[in-house]
Design an enzyme around this catalytic site. Structure first.
Site, PDB file in Angstrom:
ATOM      1  N   TYR A 212      11.090  -5.716 -12.149  1.00  0.00           N
ATOM      2  CA  TYR A 212      10.531  -4.990 -11.566  1.00  0.00           C
ATOM      3  C   TYR A 212      11.520  -4.449 -10.476  1.00  0.00           C
ATOM      4  O   TYR A 212      11.141  -4.007  -9.063  1.00  0.00           O
ATOM      5  CB  TYR A 212       9.100  -4.992 -11.115  1.00  0.00           C
ATOM      6  CG  TYR A 212       8.323  -4.565 -12.105  1.00  0.00           C
ATOM      7  CD1 TYR A 212       7.463  -3.347 -12.444  1.00  0.00           C
ATOM      8  CD2 TYR A 212       7.182  -5.522 -11.960  1.00  0.00           C
ATOM      9  CE1 TYR A 212       6.946  -2.934 -13.374  1.00  0.00           C
ATOM     10  CE2 TYR A 212       6.188  -4.847 -13.501  1.00  0.00           C
ATOM     11  CZ  TYR A 212       6.086  -3.432 -13.352  1.00  0.00           C
ATOM     12  OH  TYR A 212       5.162  -3.626 -14.526  1.00  0.00           O
TER      13      TYR A 212
ATOM     14  N   ASN B  55      -3.254  -4.320 -14.105  1.00  0.00           N
ATOM     15  CA  ASN B  55      -4.008  -2.477 -14.793  1.00  0.00           C
ATOM     16  C   ASN B  55      -3.711  -3.192 -16.076  1.00  0.00           C
ATOM     17  O   ASN B  55      -3.667  -1.634 -16.297  1.00  0.00           O
ATOM     18  CB  ASN B  55      -3.802  -1.512 -13.725  1.00  0.00           C
ATOM     19  CG  ASN B  55      -1.926  -1.769 -13.825  1.00  0.00           C
ATOM     20  OD1 ASN B  55      -0.746  -2.413 -14.076  1.00  0.00           O
ATOM     21  ND2 ASN B  55      -1.326  -0.601 -13.216  1.00  0.00           N
TER      22      ASN B  55
ATOM     23  N   HIS C 222       1.537  -2.397 -18.932  1.00  0.00           N
ATOM     24  CA  HIS C 222       2.407  -1.419 -18.657  1.00  0.00           C
ATOM     25  C   HIS C 222       3.749  -0.495 -19.595  1.00  0.00           C
ATOM     26  O   HIS C 222       4.014  -0.510 -20.484  1.00  0.00           O
ATOM     27  CB  HIS C 222       4.215  -2.607 -17.922  1.00  0.00           C
ATOM     28  CG  HIS C 222       5.197  -1.411 -18.031  1.00  0.00           C
ATOM     29  ND1 HIS C 222       5.552  -1.660 -17.095  1.00  0.00           N
ATOM     30  CD2 HIS C 222       6.388  -1.399 -18.723  1.00  0.00           C
ATOM     31  CE1 HIS C 222       7.472   0.012 -16.688  1.00  0.00           C
ATOM     32  NE2 HIS C 222       7.544  -0.824 -17.771  1.00  0.00           N
TER      33      HIS C 222
ATOM     34  N   GLU D 283      14.895  -0.959 -19.770  1.00  0.00           N
ATOM     35  CA  GLU D 283      13.621  -1.837 -20.198  1.00  0.00           C
ATOM     36  C   GLU D 283      13.705  -3.250 -21.360  1.00  0.00           C
ATOM     37  O   GLU D 283      13.275  -4.102 -22.018  1.00  0.00           O
ATOM     38  CB  GLU D 283      12.198  -1.878 -19.894  1.00  0.00           C
ATOM     39  CG  GLU D 283      11.927  -0.689 -18.306  1.00  0.00           C
ATOM     40  CD  GLU D 283      10.886  -0.537 -17.866  1.00  0.00           C
ATOM     41  OE1 GLU D 283      10.264  -0.179 -18.684  1.00  0.00           O
ATOM     42  OE2 GLU D 283      11.241   0.083 -16.575  1.00  0.00           O
TER      43      GLU D 283
HETATM   44  P1  ATP Z   1       3.753   0.679 -14.695  1.00  0.00           P
HETATM   45  O1  ATP Z   1       5.106  -0.011 -14.378  1.00  0.00           O
HETATM   46  O2  ATP Z   1       3.612  -1.412 -14.980  1.00  0.00           O
HETATM   47  O3  ATP Z   1       3.606   0.669 -15.793  1.00  0.00           O
HETATM   48  P2  ATP Z   1       2.846   2.503 -13.121  1.00  0.00           P
HETATM   49  O4  ATP Z   1       4.196   3.322 -13.274  1.00  0.00           O
HETATM   50  O5  ATP Z   1       1.788   2.815 -13.382  1.00  0.00           O
HETATM   51  O6  ATP Z   1       3.294   0.829 -13.418  1.00  0.00           O
HETATM   52  P3  ATP Z   1       4.328   1.709 -11.177  1.00  0.00           P
HETATM   53  O7  ATP Z   1       4.471   2.158  -9.253  1.00  0.00           O
HETATM   54  O8  ATP Z   1       6.228   1.847 -11.113  1.00  0.00           O
HETATM   55  O9  ATP Z   1       3.282   2.334 -11.726  1.00  0.00           O
HETATM   56  O10 ATP Z   1       4.241   0.255 -10.161  1.00  0.00           O
HETATM   57  C1  ATP Z   1       3.812  -1.143 -10.913  1.00  0.00           C
HETATM   58  C2  ATP Z   1       2.994  -2.037 -10.627  1.00  0.00           C
HETATM   59  O11 ATP Z   1       2.855  -2.320  -9.640  1.00  0.00           O
HETATM   60  C3  ATP Z   1       1.798  -1.530 -11.033  1.00  0.00           C
HETATM   61  O12 ATP Z   1       1.544  -0.728 -12.238  1.00  0.00           O
HETATM   62  C4  ATP Z   1       0.512  -2.435 -10.538  1.00  0.00           C
HETATM   63  O13 ATP Z   1       1.029  -3.322 -11.396  1.00  0.00           O
HETATM   64  C5  ATP Z   1       1.339  -2.468  -9.479  1.00  0.00           C
HETATM   65  N1  ATP Z   1       1.422  -1.244  -8.137  1.00  0.00           N
HETATM   66  C6  ATP Z   1       1.662  -0.329  -8.325  1.00  0.00           C
HETATM   67  N2  ATP Z   1       0.878   0.279  -6.444  1.00  0.00           N
HETATM   68  C7  ATP Z   1       0.837  -1.363  -6.691  1.00  0.00           C
HETATM   69  C8  ATP Z   1       0.318  -0.817  -4.644  1.00  0.00           C
HETATM   70  N3  ATP Z   1      -0.378  -0.466  -3.964  1.00  0.00           N
HETATM   71  N4  ATP Z   1      -0.921  -2.403  -4.811  1.00  0.00           N
HETATM   72  C9  ATP Z   1      -0.746  -3.284  -5.433  1.00  0.00           C
HETATM   73  N5  ATP Z   1       0.315  -3.198  -6.674  1.00  0.00           N
HETATM   74  C10 ATP Z   1       0.573  -1.992  -7.040  1.00  0.00           C
HETATM   75 MG    MG Z   2       6.212   1.968 -13.048  1.00  0.00          MG
END
Ligand code: ATP
Ligand code: MG
Length: 137
Positions: free
Chosen positions: A49, A112, A115, A126
């Site tokens: 990440y 959530n 990913h 990735e």
């Molecule tokens: P992912 O990359 O895991 O598929 P995403 O693309 O929907 O998810 P991103 O913005 O890339 O969302 O954020 C990566 C991950 O970081 C999220 O899936 C979540 O687990 C965490 N995350 C994102 N926003 C928040 C927040 N405001 N508070 C806490 N955790 C968050």
């Molecule tokens: Mg993401």
């Protein structure tokens, strides 16, 4: 044909819904091209990440991602990147459309459940983060 990297996060593995999550992808016509269950170290999670390293949730997110086992998988099919994102639903389960994985299983915006790579560029980083080319079929 397109490939994307998906992860069933520690909350999903803990809830014993690995099969249910994979079923959502398979029933949408996508195929699992590679799959492993592993436990990430904090450093593994931070590297994965790295794009979020300046975000306020980076430390908590990488703690969570290294808190239990995960399932990493390469999913392939036509338009796989977007399809997987649609099946996952919005980042925050409160905003996720009914019938999506996050609406049905996720606890909150961090825990959530899944990913999915968000672009061809992300998938290009990735997929090899977890799988050498010879392990994808
Ligand atoms: P992912 O990359 O895991 O598929 P995403 O693309 O929907 O998810 P991103 O913005 O890339 O969302 O954020 C990566 C991950 O970081 C999220 O899936 C979540 O687990 C965490 N995350 C994102 N926003 C928040 C927040 N405001 N508070 C806490 N955790 C968050
Ligand atoms: Mg993401």
């Amino acid at each position: 044909m397109e490939r994307t990297l998906s992860i069933i996060k520690p909350d999903g593995a803990e809830k014993n819904i690995i099969g249910k999550v994979i079923e959502r992808f398979e029933s949408a016509g996508l195929r699992i091209a590679a799959l492993r269950k592993i436990k990430l170290s904090k450093e593994d999670a931070k590297g994965f990440y790295i794009v979020h390293k300046e975000r306020p949730f980076y430390d908590s997110l990488t703690d969570f991602m290294s808190s239990g086992s995960v399932v990493v998988m390469v999913i392939e099919g036509e338009g796989a990147i977007l399809k997987v994102r649609e099946i996952m639903g919005a980042t925050n389960p409160e905003d996720a459309a009914p019938g999506t994985i996050r609406a049905d299983f996720a606890a909150n915006v961090e825990k959530n459940t899944v990913h999915g790579s968000d672009s061809p560029e992300s998938a290009g980083f990735e997929i090899p983060y977890f799988f050498p080319a010879l392990d994808i079929c």
